[in-house]
Motif scaffolding. Structure first.
Motif, PDB file in Angstrom:
ATOM      1  N   THR A   1      -7.575  13.759  -4.689  1.00  0.00           N
ATOM      2  CA  THR A   1      -8.839  13.443  -4.028  1.00  0.00           C
ATOM      3  C   THR A   1      -8.510  12.681  -2.747  1.00  0.00           C
ATOM      4  O   THR A   1      -7.611  11.850  -2.728  1.00  0.00           O
ATOM      5  CB  THR A   1      -9.766  12.597  -4.915  1.00  0.00           C
ATOM      6  OG1 THR A   1      -9.137  11.337  -5.185  1.00  0.00           O
ATOM      7  CG2 THR A   1     -10.053  13.292  -6.237  1.00  0.00           C
ATOM      8  N   SER A   2      -9.215  12.982  -1.665  1.00  0.00           N
ATOM      9  CA  SER A   2      -8.942  12.347  -0.378  1.00  0.00           C
ATOM     10  C   SER A   2     -10.223  11.805   0.232  1.00  0.00           C
ATOM     11  O   SER A   2     -11.302  12.344  -0.003  1.00  0.00           O
ATOM     12  CB  SER A   2      -8.328  13.357   0.595  1.00  0.00           C
ATOM     13  OG  SER A   2      -7.113  13.838   0.101  1.00  0.00           O
ATOM     14  N   TYR A   3     -10.064  10.735   0.998  1.00  0.00           N
ATOM     15  CA  TYR A   3     -11.198  10.176   1.727  1.00  0.00           C
ATOM     16  C   TYR A   3     -10.691   9.532   3.003  1.00  0.00           C
ATOM     17  O   TYR A   3      -9.510   9.224   3.143  1.00  0.00           O
ATOM     18  CB  TYR A   3     -11.966   9.153   0.872  1.00  0.00           C
ATOM     19  CG  TYR A   3     -11.175   7.921   0.532  1.00  0.00           C
ATOM     20  CD1 TYR A   3     -11.250   6.780   1.329  1.00  0.00           C
ATOM     21  CD2 TYR A   3     -10.343   7.886  -0.575  1.00  0.00           C
ATOM     22  CE1 TYR A   3     -10.514   5.652   1.023  1.00  0.00           C
ATOM     23  CE2 TYR A   3      -9.604   6.764  -0.887  1.00  0.00           C
ATOM     24  CZ  TYR A   3      -9.697   5.649  -0.088  1.00  0.00           C
ATOM     25  OH  TYR A   3      -8.963   4.533  -0.379  1.00  0.00           O
ATOM     26  N   GLY A   4     -11.589   9.355   3.930  1.00  0.00           N
ATOM     27  CA  GLY A   4     -11.253   8.721   5.201  1.00  0.00           C
ATOM     28  C   GLY A   4     -11.051   9.745   6.307  1.00  0.00           C
ATOM     29  O   GLY A   4     -10.926  10.938   6.047  1.00  0.00           O
ATOM     30  N   PRO A   5     -11.000   9.264   7.550  1.00  0.00           N
ATOM     31  CA  PRO A   5     -10.808  10.167   8.687  1.00  0.00           C
ATOM     32  C   PRO A   5      -9.405  10.785   8.653  1.00  0.00           C
ATOM     33  O   PRO A   5      -8.487  10.237   8.053  1.00  0.00           O
ATOM     34  CB  PRO A   5     -10.989   9.254   9.903  1.00  0.00           C
ATOM     35  CG  PRO A   5     -10.744   7.879   9.397  1.00  0.00           C
ATOM     36  CD  PRO A   5     -11.131   7.876   7.951  1.00  0.00           C
ATOM     37  N   LYS A   6      -9.261  11.930   9.313  1.00  0.00           N
ATOM     38  CA  LYS A   6      -7.997  12.676   9.270  1.00  0.00           C
ATOM     39  C   LYS A   6      -6.791  11.826   9.664  1.00  0.00           C
ATOM     40  O   LYS A   6      -5.725  11.929   9.061  1.00  0.00           O
ATOM     41  CB  LYS A   6      -8.097  13.892  10.191  1.00  0.00           C
ATOM     42  CG  LYS A   6      -7.803  15.160   9.501  1.00  0.00           C
ATOM     43  CD  LYS A   6      -7.925  16.352  10.406  1.00  0.00           C
ATOM     44  CE  LYS A   6      -7.899  17.567   9.514  1.00  0.00           C
ATOM     45  NZ  LYS A   6      -8.118  18.796  10.183  1.00  0.00           N
ATOM     46  N   GLU A   7      -6.935  10.987  10.665  1.00  0.00           N
ATOM     47  CA  GLU A   7      -5.800  10.181  11.134  1.00  0.00           C
ATOM     48  C   GLU A   7      -5.465   9.023  10.191  1.00  0.00           C
ATOM     49  O   GLU A   7      -4.408   8.425  10.300  1.00  0.00           O
ATOM     50  CB  GLU A   7      -6.058   9.652  12.564  1.00  0.00           C
ATOM     51  CG  GLU A   7      -7.262   8.743  12.709  1.00  0.00           C
ATOM     52  CD  GLU A   7      -8.578   9.499  12.899  1.00  0.00           C
ATOM     53  OE1 GLU A   7      -9.615   8.826  12.950  1.00  0.00           O
ATOM     54  OE2 GLU A   7      -8.582  10.738  12.987  1.00  0.00           O
ATOM     55  N   ASN A   8      -6.350   8.716   9.254  1.00  0.00           N
ATOM     56  CA  ASN A   8      -6.106   7.617   8.310  1.00  0.00           C
ATOM     57  C   ASN A   8      -6.561   8.023   6.906  1.00  0.00           C
ATOM     58  O   ASN A   8      -7.216   7.260   6.211  1.00  0.00           O
ATOM     59  CB  ASN A   8      -6.838   6.357   8.778  1.00  0.00           C
ATOM     60  CG  ASN A   8      -6.360   5.125   8.037  1.00  0.00           C
ATOM     61  OD1 ASN A   8      -5.253   5.090   7.507  1.00  0.00           O
ATOM     62  ND2 ASN A   8      -7.200   4.114   7.984  1.00  0.00           N
ATOM     63  N   ARG A   9      -6.213   9.230   6.501  1.00  0.00           N
ATOM     64  CA  ARG A   9      -6.648   9.789   5.217  1.00  0.00           C
ATOM     65  C   ARG A   9      -5.907   9.124   4.062  1.00  0.00           C
ATOM     66  O   ARG A   9      -4.708   8.902   4.131  1.00  0.00           O
ATOM     67  CB  ARG A   9      -6.412  11.292   5.201  1.00  0.00           C
ATOM     68  CG  ARG A   9      -6.874  11.905   3.908  1.00  0.00           C
ATOM     69  CD  ARG A   9      -7.538  13.183   4.044  1.00  0.00           C
ATOM     70  NE  ARG A   9      -8.378  13.240   5.218  1.00  0.00           N
ATOM     71  CZ  ARG A   9      -9.272  14.151   5.412  1.00  0.00           C
ATOM     72  NH1 ARG A   9      -9.445  15.084   4.532  1.00  0.00           N
ATOM     73  NH2 ARG A   9     -10.017  14.163   6.491  1.00  0.00           N
ATOM     74  N   HIS A  10      -6.633   8.816   3.002  1.00  0.00           N
ATOM     75  CA  HIS A  10      -6.061   8.250   1.782  1.00  0.00           C
ATOM     76  C   HIS A  10      -6.221   9.269   0.658  1.00  0.00           C
ATOM     77  O   HIS A  10      -7.309   9.811   0.480  1.00  0.00           O
ATOM     78  CB  HIS A  10      -6.774   6.948   1.394  1.00  0.00           C
ATOM     79  CG  HIS A  10      -6.634   5.880   2.427  1.00  0.00           C
ATOM     80  ND1 HIS A  10      -5.521   5.084   2.516  1.00  0.00           N
ATOM     81  CD2 HIS A  10      -7.454   5.493   3.430  1.00  0.00           C
ATOM     82  CE1 HIS A  10      -5.666   4.232   3.523  1.00  0.00           C
ATOM     83  NE2 HIS A  10      -6.838   4.473   4.103  1.00  0.00           N
ATOM     84  N   THR A  11      -5.146   9.503  -0.072  1.00  0.00           N
ATOM     85  CA  THR A  11      -5.178  10.466  -1.167  1.00  0.00           C
ATOM     86  C   THR A  11      -4.835   9.760  -2.467  1.00  0.00           C
ATOM     87  O   THR A  11      -3.897   8.970  -2.522  1.00  0.00           O
ATOM     88  CB  THR A  11      -4.176  11.617  -0.915  1.00  0.00           C
ATOM     89  OG1 THR A  11      -4.509  12.249   0.316  1.00  0.00           O
ATOM     90  CG2 THR A  11      -4.221  12.637  -2.032  1.00  0.00           C
ATOM     91  N   SER A  12      -5.603  10.053  -3.504  1.00  0.00           N
ATOM     92  CA  SER A  12      -5.329   9.553  -4.852  1.00  0.00           C
ATOM     93  C   SER A  12      -4.994  10.754  -5.730  1.00  0.00           C
ATOM     94  O   SER A  12      -5.577  11.827  -5.580  1.00  0.00           O
ATOM     95  CB  SER A  12      -6.553   8.835  -5.429  1.00  0.00           C
ATOM     96  OG  SER A  12      -6.857   7.698  -4.668  1.00  0.00           O
TER      97      SER A  12
END
Length: 146
Positions: free
Chosen positions: A63-74
């Motif tokens: 699962t990912s969230y945040g803008p493309k340049e600062n994306r966080h994935t769990s």
């Protein structure tokens, strides 16, 4: 109308004093933790056997969230105990990158690793799965580039 309200008063009085075990739920009164995840399959689901010989489908979900340049994935590991049949074959046929919606039961497990350090892991057992979007196949990508 007054007779109708009078006939409800004993019930209303009882409802006001009695505390139900769980309000607005049809599930059992035991504690439960549910998770809803929307993400992409990190790899194709795999069929494995438990130590007792029961078949289990295991897969990882990103699962990912945040803008493309600062994306966080769990990353989440999910288990599914679907018996043989069309549902099991359907899940095992899903490709890496498939966007899915998963509902499952969640629990935390505590253990010691090989070095004796205390660790914890989140266990998710799938209750339902819905495919939201399949990845573009290699054939579709080739035809688009020509």
């Amino acid at each position: 109308m007054s007779a109708f309200i009078s006939s409800l008063r004993p019930s209303l009085r009882l409802a006001a004093t009695a505390q139900p075990a769980r309000t607005f739920s049809s599930s059992s009164s035991r504690s439960v933790a549910k998770m809803i995840l929307t993400g992409r399959l990190a790899a194709e689901p795999e069929l494995q056997a438990t130590s007792t010989g029961q078949d289990v489908i295991k897969y990882a979900l990103a699962t990912s969230y945040g803008p493309k340049e600062n994306r966080h994935t769990s990353w989440f590991r999910v288990s599914s105990f679907i018996p043989e049949g069309a549902q099991r074959d359907y899940i095992l046929g899903l490709q890496k990158g498939t966007l899915v919606y998963v509902e499952g039961d969640a629990s935390m497990r505590q253990y010691e690793d090989a070095e004796g350090k205390k660790q914890s892991s989140l266990s998710i057992v799938q209750r339902s799965l819905e495919v939201l979007k399949r990845p573009a196949s290699a054939y579709e990508n080739e035809s688009e580039s020509h």
